[in-house]
Enzyme design. Structure first.
Site, PDB file in Angstrom:
ATOM      1  N   HIS A 195      32.860   7.053   0.144  1.00 63.07           N
ATOM      2  CA  HIS A 195      33.340   8.000   1.154  1.00 63.07           C
ATOM      3  C   HIS A 195      32.440   9.226   1.197  1.00 63.07           C
ATOM      4  CE1 HIS A 195      35.307  10.709  -1.811  1.00 63.07           C
ATOM      5  NE2 HIS A 195      35.567   9.584  -2.459  1.00 63.07           N
ATOM      6  N   ASP A 238      33.491  12.450   2.201  1.00 63.65           N
ATOM      7  CA  ASP A 238      34.198  13.726   2.169  1.00 63.65           C
ATOM      8  C   ASP A 238      34.428  14.191   0.740  1.00 63.65           C
ATOM      9  OD1 ASP A 238      35.969  11.440   2.045  1.00 63.65           O
ATOM     10  OD2 ASP A 238      37.657  12.796   2.233  1.00 63.65           O
ATOM     11  N   ASP A 296      31.896  12.517  -6.984  1.00 67.35           N
ATOM     12  CA  ASP A 296      32.898  11.907  -6.112  1.00 67.35           C
ATOM     13  C   ASP A 296      32.723  12.449  -4.708  1.00 67.35           C
ATOM     14  OD1 ASP A 296      35.103  10.540  -5.118  1.00 67.35           O
ATOM     15  OD2 ASP A 296      36.541  11.978  -5.894  1.00 67.35           O
ATOM     16  N   GLU A 331      38.643   9.990   2.915  1.00 61.84           N
ATOM     17  CA  GLU A 331      39.265   9.324   1.778  1.00 61.84           C
ATOM     18  C   GLU A 331      40.115  10.310   0.975  1.00 61.84           C
ATOM     19  OE1 GLU A 331      39.840   8.056  -2.339  1.00 61.84           O
ATOM     20  OE2 GLU A 331      38.676   9.782  -1.661  1.00 61.84           O
ATOM     21  N   GLU A 332      39.682  11.569   0.945  1.00 59.16           N
ATOM     22  CA  GLU A 332      40.379  12.570   0.143  1.00 59.16           C
ATOM     23  C   GLU A 332      41.676  13.070   0.785  1.00 59.16           C
ATOM     24  OE1 GLU A 332      39.596  12.991  -2.809  1.00 59.16           O
ATOM     25  OE2 GLU A 332      37.439  12.797  -3.063  1.00 59.16           O
TER      26      GLU A 332
END
Length: 169
Positions: free
Chosen positions: A84, A86, A116, A148-149
């Site tokens: 991802h 974001d 991440d 995703e977050e």
């Protein structure tokens, strides 16, 4: 045939710094939420330069959010490497450095998203440097998603579209 690696993709640190420098925070609080388009466009440029076919997909239910599917090779099966684009919001008081500038200290990289998950994409480029494209029997598919977050809207769209047909991810 070895992949041609454009000069601008030679340094892991330079690639990571470019992604960390782009604010792509996703949050349900609109005062924090940002578009991920700049990260997606940077990744598109990298993978096009490596000979991938790229598709940038707007995430309709999230204005300013995009997914990328980059494919090298052909076939109905293959390997998906998915990440991802974001990051979570941050607390400036807990940072000893600018979260949008990559720094290196005591053997570690620091910057918002280094682990991440922005660091994942330069790692893929590093792995591709030793790859022989002629050895691909099935496609290699890189997927970069939005949000995703927070909402998972990017991954949900990919799943709904059913575009990815791979043997493994």
């Amino acid at each position: 045939m070895k992949l041609h690696i454009p000069k601008e993709l030679h340094s892991f640190e330079t690639l990571l710094a470019k992604l960390v420098g782009e604010n792509s925070i996703s949050a349900s609080d609109s005062s924090w939420d940002h578009s991920n388009e700049s990260v997606i466009r940077e990744l598109e440029k990298w993978f096009l330069g490596l000979g991938f076919r790229c598709e940038v997909i707007p995430v309709d239910q999230q204005a300013g959010k995009y997914n990328l599917i980059a494919t090298l090779g052909t076939g109905s099966r293959g390997l998906v490497l998915a990440g991802h684009t974001d990051t979570v919001p941050y607390d400036q008081a807990r940072w000893n450095s600018d979260p949008f500038k990559l720094s290196f200290s005591e053997g570690k990289y620091y910057g918002l998203g280094t682990c991440d998950m922005k660091g994942f994409f330069p790692i893929i480029v590093e792995a591709l440097k030793s790859m022989d494209q002629a050895e691909l029997n099935e496609p290699l598919i890189i997927v970069a998603t939005a949000d995703e977050e927070s909402s998972m809207a990017g991954a949900r769209l990919i799943a709904q579209q059913g575009k990815l047909q791979a043997r493994a991810a």
